[in-house]
Motif scaffolding. Sequence first.
Motif, mmCIF file in Angstrom:
data_model
loop_
_atom_site.group_PDB
_atom_site.id
_atom_site.type_symbol
_atom_site.label_atom_id
_atom_site.label_comp_id
_atom_site.label_asym_id
_atom_site.label_seq_id
_atom_site.Cartn_x
_atom_site.Cartn_y
_atom_site.Cartn_z
ATOM 1 N N ASN A 29 71.445 27.466 43.917
ATOM 2 C CA ASN A 29 70.410 28.346 44.466
ATOM 3 C C ASN A 29 70.325 29.591 43.600
ATOM 4 N N ALA A 30 69.178 29.824 42.971
ATOM 5 C CA ALA A 30 69.033 30.946 42.035
ATOM 6 C C ALA A 30 69.278 32.294 42.693
ATOM 7 N N PHE A 31 69.034 32.419 44.008
ATOM 8 C CA PHE A 31 69.267 33.689 44.697
ATOM 9 C C PHE A 31 70.726 34.132 44.622
ATOM 10 N N SER A 32 71.643 33.161 44.503
ATOM 11 C CA SER A 32 73.066 33.484 44.599
ATOM 12 C C SER A 32 73.560 34.338 43.435
ATOM 13 N N LEU A 33 72.855 34.324 42.305
ATOM 14 C CA LEU A 33 73.320 35.078 41.132
ATOM 15 C C LEU A 33 72.610 36.414 40.953
ATOM 16 N N LEU A 34 71.496 36.595 41.596
ATOM 17 C CA LEU A 34 70.757 37.854 41.435
ATOM 18 C C LEU A 34 71.298 38.909 42.400
ATOM 19 N N PRO A 35 71.400 40.163 41.951
ATOM 20 C CA PRO A 35 71.987 41.203 42.803
ATOM 21 C C PRO A 35 71.137 41.455 44.043
ATOM 22 N N LYS A 36 71.824 41.818 45.118
ATOM 23 C CA LYS A 36 71.130 42.110 46.377
ATOM 24 C C LYS A 36 70.252 43.341 46.204
ATOM 25 N N SER A 37 69.018 43.237 46.683
ATOM 26 C CA SER A 37 68.068 44.345 46.602
ATOM 27 C C SER A 37 66.979 44.097 47.633
ATOM 28 N N PRO A 38 66.174 45.118 47.953
ATOM 29 C CA PRO A 38 65.055 44.889 48.882
ATOM 30 C C PRO A 38 64.073 43.828 48.381
ATOM 31 N N PHE A 39 63.897 43.756 47.052
ATOM 32 C CA PHE A 39 62.979 42.750 46.499
ATOM 33 C C PHE A 39 63.532 41.341 46.689
ATOM 34 N N ARG A 40 64.868 41.189 46.513
ATOM 35 C CA ARG A 40 65.462 39.875 46.730
ATOM 36 C C ARG A 40 65.392 39.492 48.207
ATOM 37 N N ASP A 41 65.677 40.457 49.079
ATOM 38 C CA ASP A 41 65.597 40.167 50.512
ATOM 39 C C ASP A 41 64.187 39.742 50.913
ATOM 40 N N MET A 42 63.185 40.412 50.329
ATOM 41 C CA MET A 42 61.805 40.038 50.614
ATOM 42 C C MET A 42 61.526 38.605 50.141
ATOM 43 N N ALA A 43 62.013 38.254 48.939
ATOM 44 C CA ALA A 43 61.814 36.899 48.422
ATOM 45 C C ALA A 43 62.486 35.872 49.325
ATOM 46 N N VAL A 44 63.696 36.184 49.807
ATOM 47 C CA VAL A 44 64.404 35.268 50.697
ATOM 48 C C VAL A 44 63.617 35.054 51.989
ATOM 49 N N ILE A 45 63.139 36.143 52.574
ATOM 50 C CA ILE A 45 62.385 36.046 53.835
ATOM 51 C C ILE A 45 61.100 35.234 53.642
ATOM 52 N N LEU A 46 60.393 35.501 52.537
ATOM 53 C CA LEU A 46 59.159 34.761 52.270
ATOM 54 C C LEU A 46 59.436 33.279 52.057
ATOM 55 N N MET A 47 60.526 32.958 51.360
ATOM 56 C CA MET A 47 60.859 31.555 51.154
ATOM 57 C C MET A 47 61.265 30.882 52.457
ATOM 58 N N LEU A 48 61.901 31.622 53.357
ATOM 59 C CA LEU A 48 62.246 31.052 54.665
ATOM 60 C C LEU A 48 60.985 30.656 55.430
ATOM 61 N N ILE A 49 60.003 31.558 55.421
ATOM 62 C CA ILE A 49 58.745 31.247 56.101
ATOM 63 C C ILE A 49 58.063 30.057 55.432
ATOM 64 N N HIS A 50 58.108 30.053 54.090
ATOM 65 C CA HIS A 50 57.473 28.954 53.356
ATOM 66 C C HIS A 50 58.167 27.629 53.630
ATOM 67 N N GLN A 51 59.490 27.654 53.784
ATOM 68 C CA GLN A 51 60.208 26.410 54.066
ATOM 69 C C GLN A 51 59.873 25.871 55.450
ATOM 70 N N PHE A 52 59.589 26.768 56.388
ATOM 71 C CA PHE A 52 59.089 26.333 57.691
ATOM 72 C C PHE A 52 57.761 25.598 57.521
ATOM 73 N N ILE A 53 56.877 26.160 56.680
ATOM 74 C CA ILE A 53 55.576 25.534 56.427
ATOM 75 C C ILE A 53 55.768 24.173 55.754
ATOM 76 N N THR A 54 56.642 24.120 54.750
ATOM 77 C CA THR A 54 56.858 22.872 54.019
ATOM 78 C C THR A 54 57.522 21.825 54.903
ATOM 79 N N PHE A 55 58.382 22.268 55.818
ATOM 80 C CA PHE A 55 58.957 21.339 56.795
ATOM 81 C C PHE A 55 57.827 20.665 57.576
ATOM 82 N N GLY A 56 56.848 21.465 57.982
ATOM 83 C CA GLY A 56 55.698 20.902 58.688
ATOM 84 C C GLY A 56 54.918 19.922 57.837
ATOM 85 N N PHE A 57 54.739 20.253 56.555
ATOM 86 C CA PHE A 57 54.033 19.349 55.640
ATOM 87 C C PHE A 57 54.745 18.003 55.542
#
Length: 491
Positions: free
Chosen positions: A294-322
């Motif tokens: 998982n590429a997130f595991s190597l990048l330092p924690k930051s508000p931008f990374r947290d935002m990317a994680v949250i957006l991907m979580l929502i997107h994975q919910f959508i893709t689960f539906g697909f």
Amino acid sequence: MESSDKVVETVMVGNYVEMEADGKAKSFKSKLSKFLWDGGSAYDAWFSCASNQVAQVLLTLPYSFSQLGMLSGILFQLFYGLLGSWTAYLISTLYIEYRTRKEREKIDFRNHVIQWFEVLDGLLGKHWRNVGLAFNCTFLLFGSVIQLIACASNIYYINDNLDKRTWTYIFGACCATTVFIPSFHNYRVWSFLGLVMTTYTAWYLTIASFLHGQVEGVKHSGPTKLVLYFTGATNILYTFGGHAVTVEIMHAMWKPQKFKAIYLFATLYVLTLTLPSASAVYWAFGDLLLNHSNAFSLLPKSPFRDMAVILMLIHQFITFGFACTPLYFVWEKAIGMHECKSLCKRAAARLPVVIPIWFLAIIFPFFGPINSTVGSLLVSFTVYIIPALAHIFTYRSAAARENAVESPPRFLGGWIGSYTINVFVVVWVFVVGFGFGGWASITNFVHQIDTFGLFTKCYQCPPPLPPMVFNTTSAPPPLRHPLPRNHSHTP
């Protein structure tokens, strides 16, 4: 499939029946519903294809680059992108052929969603139907499993108070709410938002990697082993094999014959996300990615990374539906609920589909390696080999080719050119994707089981911190017996 306030009229265009809404004036509520909910345009199909194609695999492509090396990673993305676009085109032509034939027989599909196994059944018979149904359902089942695993893997980088297995329980319950989305016709706003989310995440990975710079002593030694090389290649095969839901997306369109090049345009956009992000992360971290799928595991924690994680979580919910919606349709047809008008009854009937997905995500939480295994064993047949063979056998006779609703493009050599490309697809994917890729992916998958075990609580989590060692000069460890009240500690 269409909303109840639409008046649908049937229009014959050539040999194909289209369903269009009339020009009747609509209320504000109806217009809002259409804007957010009732998507059937070519743009909706493009958003659905592009959003569904990239998904969580965006986070595993740097891992694949570490297995393949930079050059092979880029070339395989371009190659499988073109191959995937071609087989998506084949699926679309076979769908149009099937639907046209059935509508000539006066069969109405307004309350029935056509699926890939039904296309195979109508064109080639029950044996093709059974094979297509088995591969498609199994792939979509594990595709849904992968989304749950990805949810748990991602949220852990924001909140590690719970282990990944516990997060899988939680997100399994969240994703079960997709039973309330009737069909792909109703994914308009979700598809749009999903693509915005993956676009943000891809460019976050790219920019954050360049700002971080290369880690000290970075090495780019890939490819080093055949097992890793073909594992990475089949993960990219999986990346551009998202068209197991092509027929359902087409059926949700007002004019399905406009689909022809939509998947190609979606792939071209997806390449603008996957190539820069995977290359940048691999450039920055090199061989470290071999143990961080998982590429997130190597990048330092930051508000931008947290935002990317949250957006991907929502997107994975959508893709689960697909991934799950076609399974819902198959299950509804099996129990006779597919044409039920009640959304709540259909939602309740769909719930049993989610349970095995939930269970498998807990058994095999191997984020990254499971993508390659699914790619080699299932995607290779579902979206590459079977469509190519089905096209060959559907149009094997001169009469079938002469009466075909859709002829192959002339610039690709017409029927001879399409047959040549189809044979190449079958041979390449069977030998390289299924053969070498299957061997490599299964070997890697078994290695994960041997290393981490089934039902592992926290796959590839950082090791726990060592127990605190007390400094005896300042804070002695507690004694076995309580001290007398008048005893004082020495500082």
